[in-house]
Design a protein around this motif. Structure first.
Motif, PDB file in Angstrom:
ATOM      1  N   VAL A 164      42.954  45.713  49.785  1.00 21.80           N
ATOM      2  CA  VAL A 164      42.508  45.816  48.392  1.00 21.80           C
ATOM      3  C   VAL A 164      43.700  45.746  47.444  1.00 21.80           C
ATOM      4  O   VAL A 164      43.678  45.028  46.433  1.00 21.80           O
ATOM      5  N   ASN A 165      44.742  46.483  47.769  1.00 18.49           N
ATOM      6  CA  ASN A 165      45.913  46.532  46.888  1.00 18.49           C
ATOM      7  C   ASN A 165      46.582  45.162  46.776  1.00 18.49           C
ATOM      8  O   ASN A 165      46.961  44.717  45.684  1.00 18.49           O
ATOM      9  N   ARG A 166      46.719  44.483  47.921  1.00 17.57           N
ATOM     10  CA  ARG A 166      47.379  43.180  47.890  1.00 17.57           C
ATOM     11  C   ARG A 166      46.504  42.126  47.214  1.00 17.57           C
ATOM     12  O   ARG A 166      46.993  41.248  46.499  1.00 17.57           O
ATOM     13  N   LEU A 167      45.190  42.223  47.425  1.00 13.48           N
ATOM     14  CA  LEU A 167      44.266  41.299  46.773  1.00 13.48           C
ATOM     15  C   LEU A 167      44.315  41.484  45.256  1.00 13.48           C
ATOM     16  O   LEU A 167      44.289  40.506  44.497  1.00 13.48           O
ATOM     17  N   ALA A 168      44.399  42.741  44.814  1.00 19.04           N
ATOM     18  CA  ALA A 168      44.489  43.015  43.377  1.00 19.04           C
ATOM     19  C   ALA A 168      45.762  42.433  42.783  1.00 19.04           C
ATOM     20  O   ALA A 168      45.758  41.906  41.665  1.00 19.04           O
ATOM     21  N   ALA A 169      46.867  42.521  43.527  1.00 18.61           N
ATOM     22  CA  ALA A 169      48.131  41.961  43.032  1.00 18.61           C
ATOM     23  C   ALA A 169      48.091  40.440  43.020  1.00 18.61           C
ATOM     24  O   ALA A 169      48.572  39.803  42.071  1.00 18.61           O
ATOM     25  N   GLU A 170      47.514  39.843  44.053  1.00 16.66           N
ATOM     26  CA  GLU A 170      47.457  38.379  44.137  1.00 16.66           C
ATOM     27  C   GLU A 170      46.574  37.792  43.039  1.00 16.66           C
ATOM     28  O   GLU A 170      46.914  36.781  42.429  1.00 16.66           O
ATOM     29  N   LEU A 171      45.428  38.415  42.807  1.00 23.03           N
ATOM     30  CA  LEU A 171      44.488  37.899  41.812  1.00 23.03           C
ATOM     31  C   LEU A 171      44.734  38.463  40.419  1.00 23.03           C
ATOM     32  O   LEU A 171      43.993  38.146  39.488  1.00 23.03           O
ATOM     33  N   ARG A 172      45.723  39.348  40.289  1.00 29.66           N
ATOM     34  CA  ARG A 172      46.186  39.874  39.017  1.00 29.66           C
ATOM     35  C   ARG A 172      45.101  40.658  38.276  1.00 29.66           C
ATOM     36  O   ARG A 172      44.912  40.494  37.066  1.00 29.66           O
ATOM     37  N   PHE A 173      44.379  41.495  39.008  1.00 28.66           N
ATOM     38  CA  PHE A 173      43.461  42.407  38.339  1.00 28.66           C
ATOM     39  C   PHE A 173      43.832  43.861  38.602  1.00 28.66           C
ATOM     40  O   PHE A 173      43.073  44.779  38.276  1.00 28.66           O
ATOM     41  N   ALA A 174      45.036  44.096  39.136  1.00 24.44           N
ATOM     42  CA  ALA A 174      45.439  45.456  39.494  1.00 24.44           C
ATOM     43  C   ALA A 174      45.610  46.349  38.268  1.00 24.44           C
ATOM     44  O   ALA A 174      45.419  47.567  38.356  1.00 24.44           O
ATOM     45  N   THR A 175      45.984  45.779  37.113  1.00 23.57           N
ATOM     46  CA  THR A 175      46.204  46.593  35.923  1.00 23.57           C
ATOM     47  C   THR A 175      44.981  46.680  35.017  1.00 23.57           C
ATOM     48  O   THR A 175      45.018  47.384  34.006  1.00 23.57           O
ATOM     49  N   SER A 176      43.903  45.969  35.361  1.00 24.42           N
ATOM     50  CA  SER A 176      42.680  46.054  34.562  1.00 24.42           C
ATOM     51  C   SER A 176      41.957  47.358  34.885  1.00 24.42           C
ATOM     52  O   SER A 176      42.197  48.000  35.909  1.00 24.42           O
ATOM     53  N   ASP A 177      41.046  47.750  34.016  1.00 28.29           N
ATOM     54  CA  ASP A 177      40.313  49.003  34.212  1.00 28.29           C
ATOM     55  C   ASP A 177      39.492  48.964  35.496  1.00 28.29           C
ATOM     56  O   ASP A 177      39.506  49.914  36.284  1.00 28.29           O
ATOM     57  N   ILE A 178      38.771  47.868  35.721  1.00 29.53           N
ATOM     58  CA  ILE A 178      37.943  47.759  36.912  1.00 29.53           C
ATOM     59  C   ILE A 178      38.797  47.638  38.163  1.00 29.53           C
ATOM     60  O   ILE A 178      38.462  48.149  39.238  1.00 29.53           O
ATOM     61  N   GLY A 179      39.958  46.978  38.047  1.00 28.36           N
ATOM     62  CA  GLY A 179      40.855  46.851  39.188  1.00 28.36           C
ATOM     63  C   GLY A 179      41.459  48.178  39.595  1.00 28.36           C
ATOM     64  O   GLY A 179      41.558  48.500  40.788  1.00 28.36           O
ATOM     65  N   ARG A 180      41.872  48.973  38.634  1.00 33.80           N
ATOM     66  CA  ARG A 180      42.439  50.294  38.945  1.00 33.80           C
ATOM     67  C   ARG A 180      41.386  51.209  39.567  1.00 33.80           C
ATOM     68  O   ARG A 180      41.676  51.987  40.473  1.00 33.80           O
ATOM     69  N   LEU A 181      40.144  51.081  39.087  1.00 32.80           N
ATOM     70  CA  LEU A 181      39.060  51.865  39.669  1.00 32.80           C
ATOM     71  C   LEU A 181      38.801  51.447  41.108  1.00 32.80           C
ATOM     72  O   LEU A 181      38.566  52.293  41.986  1.00 32.80           O
ATOM     73  N   ALA A 182      38.872  50.146  41.388  1.00 31.04           N
ATOM     74  CA  ALA A 182      38.647  49.648  42.746  1.00 31.04           C
ATOM     75  C   ALA A 182      39.733  50.131  43.701  1.00 31.04           C
ATOM     76  O   ALA A 182      39.449  50.601  44.807  1.00 31.04           O
ATOM     77  N   VAL A 183      40.997  50.024  43.288  1.00 28.30           N
ATOM     78  CA  VAL A 183      42.099  50.453  44.150  1.00 28.30           C
ATOM     79  C   VAL A 183      42.029  51.950  44.404  1.00 28.30           C
ATOM     80  O   VAL A 183      42.224  52.426  45.542  1.00 28.30           O
ATOM     81  N   ALA A 184      41.752  52.738  43.363  1.00 28.87           N
ATOM     82  CA  ALA A 184      41.673  54.191  43.524  1.00 28.87           C
ATOM     83  C   ALA A 184      40.513  54.586  44.430  1.00 28.87           C
ATOM     84  O   ALA A 184      40.653  55.482  45.284  1.00 28.87           O
ATOM     85  N   SER A 185      39.355  53.942  44.276  1.00 28.06           N
ATOM     86  CA  SER A 185      38.201  54.269  45.118  1.00 28.06           C
ATOM     87  C   SER A 185      38.461  53.905  46.578  1.00 28.06           C
ATOM     88  O   SER A 185      38.101  54.664  47.487  1.00 28.06           O
ATOM     89  N   ALA A 186      39.078  52.740  46.815  1.00 29.09           N
ATOM     90  CA  ALA A 186      39.415  52.352  48.193  1.00 29.09           C
ATOM     91  C   ALA A 186      40.382  53.341  48.818  1.00 29.09           C
ATOM     92  O   ALA A 186      40.271  53.671  50.010  1.00 29.09           O
ATOM     93  N   LEU A 187      41.326  53.838  48.026  1.00 31.81           N
ATOM     94  CA  LEU A 187      42.283  54.815  48.547  1.00 31.81           C
ATOM     95  C   LEU A 187      41.586  56.113  48.947  1.00 31.81           C
ATOM     96  O   LEU A 187      41.874  56.681  50.009  1.00 31.81           O
ATOM     97  N   VAL A 188      40.670  56.576  48.119  1.00 28.21           N
ATOM     98  CA  VAL A 188      39.934  57.810  48.438  1.00 28.21           C
ATOM     99  C   VAL A 188      39.121  57.631  49.717  1.00 28.21           C
ATOM    100  O   VAL A 188      39.085  58.512  50.585  1.00 28.21           O
ATOM    101  N   ILE A 189      38.463  56.475  49.862  1.00 28.44           N
ATOM    102  CA  ILE A 189      37.666  56.213  51.068  1.00 28.44           C
ATOM    103  C   ILE A 189      38.557  56.185  52.298  1.00 28.44           C
ATOM    104  O   ILE A 189      38.242  56.798  53.331  1.00 28.44           O
ATOM    105  N   GLU A 190      39.685  55.479  52.216  1.00 28.29           N
ATOM    106  CA  GLU A 190      40.558  55.358  53.384  1.00 28.29           C
ATOM    107  C   GLU A 190      41.118  56.711  53.812  1.00 28.29           C
ATOM    108  O   GLU A 190      41.089  57.063  54.999  1.00 28.29           O
ATOM    109  N   LEU A 191      41.630  57.490  52.867  1.00 28.46           N
ATOM    110  CA  LEU A 191      42.203  58.787  53.217  1.00 28.46           C
ATOM    111  C   LEU A 191      41.138  59.729  53.789  1.00 28.46           C
ATOM    112  O   LEU A 191      41.406  60.471  54.738  1.00 28.46           O
ATOM    113  N   ALA A 192      39.926  59.680  53.216  1.00 31.33           N
ATOM    114  CA  ALA A 192      38.851  60.538  53.728  1.00 31.33           C
ATOM    115  C   ALA A 192      38.465  60.145  55.154  1.00 31.33           C
ATOM    116  O   ALA A 192      38.287  61.008  56.026  1.00 31.33           O
ATOM    117  N   CYS A 193      38.348  58.843  55.417  1.00 32.75           N
ATOM    118  CA  CYS A 193      37.974  58.385  56.758  1.00 32.75           C
ATOM    119  C   CYS A 193      39.050  58.730  57.786  1.00 32.75           C
ATOM    120  O   CYS A 193      38.742  59.174  58.905  1.00 32.75           O
TER     121      CYS A 193
END
Length: 790
Positions: A164-193
């Motif tokens: 997710v993080n690398r895809l956000a950087a490649e497609l340049r949506f990592a700094t957008s509001d929806i992109g930051r929400l996606a990266v943060a949510s994926a991080l929470v899911i991964e750490l919880a699992c």
């Protein structure tokens, strides 16, 4: 010589180290080829790297017996596993250094709800499907138990943060509001699992593991504390170098790797520990800057391509010869997709997030990665036995999920481009919003001389201590000449041989020192970046960086500086030209900082003192740029060490009209009288409505002072400005956009720097005695047309 001969020139060409080295090289080369082809189609790099692994793996070239014998020797598995272990350590530590914990903390409710929605439905589907797929996935000798059920639940619930993080950087949506929400949510899911998986191993391996877990937890805390003290010591140890030396970096990484190996030897996963080490590592100072500099390039260009390539490399399409195997993989893929889409869309509907954003989040959170392989591989070693066929079917499910979701994310980005567009380009529309809204600022400096003024303005724009701000400082470096391409390497001059990293010289050391001192005094973390280009094209780097970072404000230093005798001395004319080009093409609002006066700009060192209050004035003549200056002042007014006064200049006839209104409407309050000012031009109506909102929110409550000055022409305006020249440490004024205002038209006769506007140029003049710095504001232009073009 003999060692090299034994390593390469041997009869048995299945040496695991040599095969792994060539395998890595092949993945890099093939992925680069795919990246060139797919980039034109808008597809991100990770997809190209996974496809490279597919081509090289058992489905592709490894179908050839000789190739398979060389690339997949029986003894190579442990080498590949160890290589993946080191890759995982470096990436998770780097991701911990870069992750925006403040954003997750501010938006924890939304982030956690999106993460729970995406993971919970997947866990439910995994629970149900585990009963139906038991006979296909479990070894016939292994009874069905809770461990198997939990693994299936985690398998379908998981989201891969690295992908997710690398895809956000490649497609340049990592700094957008929806992109930051996606990266943060994926991080929470991964750490919880991963945490649930570690707990599953803990309670499945006996009481001895509980003691080991406690020792690991204590040891991890000690390592995190040691990192903090070590970073502080290294920051103070060397002052004349831009970065730490390699031995110091090796020491830090050795401690990290040794800690991770001890955790792995205790049969636990070290992903969370590496991530926490990066999060807890001090972000300020030379140590963190060096680690980011050293790790970013190697991880992004070598570690992650191999990481993604190995995901595809493990895909074995030969298992698709059976219809039942195809159906199992399709069922798992559909369950994963539908669980993410259903869970995320349900939460988005509850949170009133648009459907298009919900669909995008669903596909982003469906990306799978290396931790899925860990679930499958570690479970077969520590918890129960997968069937060999089942293991490969699950790996194929991981690959297909990612190959489907990655391109879908790219397609959705093209279709819903407005979701990711740079929308926060001005503060004028955010006047009535809460001050806790995050502000992104890109400050630019050409050398150490301008750093203090730019950082001072950033400190004032922060507003209250609790207001979030994300400032960047770009060091703009002139590239003297481009390297010649028609000569041999040994014929190049010394300055042509220099790597881009070497540009800046000792200026970089001074700038970093000033930034570190600023962070220590204000607790505002500044991210430094570098732009190296020839001066005619330097503005393009600034505008591109502002758009990529989605900065609302760009701060530029004035090309002149004040001498000891008070006169303004010009620097490079090319700097002035660059500023003018940035004003013309900037994707957001721009402020030019003119450092002037004996006290200079509002010093950040003075702002941190309890007994010091700085007086700031905002001059309002009317027009979009002055309204933007007022909007900037709303942030400054909330600063506890700033006393702000708004001074509005009005024609003298407005005073007479105001007095007539007061006599006829004595029963009305002051705000109603203020809005009773007559106006024939639409621009004045907009100014009055804008100032009315500002008055109600800030002046009426006592946060900001308000003064009206009545003048007839430019000469009286100059006289009024001279009267207040010694009263304020900083003057904020709009650049222009006022039309042919009688208050300023006669002042343009002595205009020297049009990029500052009429009033700003007057205040910055050597002949005008102002003991305070000037901030000239230009609101974002929605067209490329600008007065400096004329």
């Amino acid at each position: 010589m003999e060692a090299t001969h034994k390593f390469v020139c041997q009869d048995d060409l299945t040496n695991p180290l040599s095969s792994m080295a060539i395998q890595v090289s092949c993945i890099l080369v093939i992925s680069h080829f795919f990246n060139i082809v797919l980039k034109a189609l808008g597809q991100p790099g990770p997809i190209a790297q996974i496809l490279a692994g597919l081509v090289l793996g058992p489905t592709g070239l490894c179908n050839i017996p000789d190739v398979r014998k060389y690339f997949l020797p029986a003894s190579a598995a442990q080498y590949y596993e160890m290589f993946g272990f080191f890759c995982r350590i470096l990436f998770m530590f780097l991701f911990g250094l870069e992750v925006d914990i403040a954003y997750i903390r501010r938006n924890r409710r939304v982030v956690c709800m999106i993460a729970c929605g995406g993971a919970s439905i997947g866990a439910i589907f995994g629970l149900i499907s585990s009963f139906f797929l038991r006979q296909y996935l479990l070894n016939k000798k292994s009874p069905m138990n809770a461990k198997y059920v939990f693994c299936m639940m985690l398998f379908l619930a998981y989201s891969a943060t690295p992908v997710v993080n690398r895809l956000a950087a490649e497609l340049r949506f990592a700094t957008s509001d929806i992109g930051r929400l996606a990266v943060a949510s994926a991080l929470v899911i991964e750490l919880a699992c991963i945490l649930v998986f570690d707990l599953l191993i803990l309670f499945s391996t006996g009481k001895s593991s509980i003691g080991n877990a406690f020792l690991i937890l204590v040891g991890l805390v000690l390592v995190l504390v040691a990192f903090r003290y070590l970073a502080t010591w290294l920051n103070k140890r060397i002052n004349n170098l831009k970065y730490l030396r390699n031995p110091e970096v090796f020491l830090i990484l050795s401690i990290l790797i040794a800690t991770s190996m001890l955790i792995e030897m205790s049969k636990f996963n070290s992903i969370i520990a590496c991530f926490l080490a990066g999060v807890a590592f001090p972000k300020e100072g030379k140590t963190a800057r060096t680690l980011l500099h050293k790790l970013t390039y190697s991880v992004h260009n070598f570690v992650l391509p191999v990481y993604f390539g190995y995901i595809g490399f493990q895909f074995d399409g030969t298992y698709f010869r059976s219809l039942s195997h195809i159906l199992i993989v399709l069922v798992l893929v559909l369950l994963s997709l539908t669980s993410k889409i259903g869970g995320v869309l349900a939460v988005c509907h509850y949170l009133k997030i648009p459907l298009s954003e919900g669909v995008f989040l669903s596909f982003v959170l469906n990306l799978k990665g290396h931790a899925d392989l860990l679930f499958v591989g570690s479970a077969s070693k520590l918890l129960f036995d997968w069937d060999a066929v089942a293991y490969n079917l699950l790996v194929m499910t991981i690959v297909i999920n990612t190959v489907i979701s990655g391109p879908m994310v790219a397609v959705l980005m093209k279709k819903e481009y407005q979701l990711f567009a740079h929308s926060h380009t001005t503060l004028g529309t955010e006047l009535v919003e809460k001050p806790e809204n995050e502000l992104r600022v890109l400050g630019c400096v050409y050398g150490p001389r301008q750093v203090s003024a730019v950082l001072s303005v950033i400190a004032t724009l922060r507003g209250p201590q609790t207001a979030p701000i994300m400032p960047y400082l770009a060091h703009l470096i002139e590239l003297q000449q481009k390297r010649r391409t028609n000569v041999s390497y040994h014929e190049l001059e010394d300055d042509e041989l220099s790597d881009e990293d070497e540009y800046g010289g000792n200026d970089v050391v001074e700038i970093h020192g000033a930034v570190d001192a600023f962070t220590k005094e204000t607790t505002i973390l500044i991210t430094t970046i570098k732009a190296v280009s020839t001066l005619p094209f330097l503005y393009e780097d600034v505008c591109t960086a502002a758009e990529d970072l989605r900065a609302t404000i760009i701060l530029l230093p004035f090309h002149k500086h004040q001498r000891i005798d008070g006169k303004m001395e010009s620097g490079k004319e090319a700097v002035r030209t660059t500023n003018q080009k940035i004003l013309r093409h900037a994707p957001s609002s721009v402020g030019i900082v003119v450092e002037k006066g004996l006290a200079g700009a509002v010093g950040f060192a003075q702002l941190t003192r309890v007994d010091t209050v700085q007086h700031v004035a905002t001059l309002f003549f009317g027009g979009p740029d002055d309204r933007e200056a007022i909007a900037w002042s709303t942030r400054i007014a909330n600063h506890p060490r700033i006393n702000l006064t708004v001074i509005r200049f009005l024609p003298s006839e407005s005073s007479n009209t105001r007095n007539m209104r007061v006599e006829s409407e004595k029963g009305n309050n002051d705000i109603e009288v203020f809005m009773a000012l007559s106006s024939l031009e639409m621009g004045n109506d907009i100014d009055n409505a804008f100032l009315n909102d500002f008055y109600n929110g800030y002046v009426a409550s006592g946060k900001v002072g308000y003064v009206e000055k009545y003048v007839n022409n430019g000469t009286e305006t100059v006289a009024a400005l001279r009267d207040i020249g010694d009263l304020y440490a900083l003057y904020i004024v709009g650049r222009g956009g006022r039309g042919h205002s009688p208050l300023t038209t006669q002042m343009s006769d002595w205009e020297e720097c049009p990029e500052l506007g009429t009033v700003g140029d007057l205040l910055a003049s050597s002949d005008f005695n102002v003991n305070g710095s000037i901030l000239v504001v230009q609101q974002h232009r929605h067209t490329n047309k600008d007065p400096i073009d004329d």
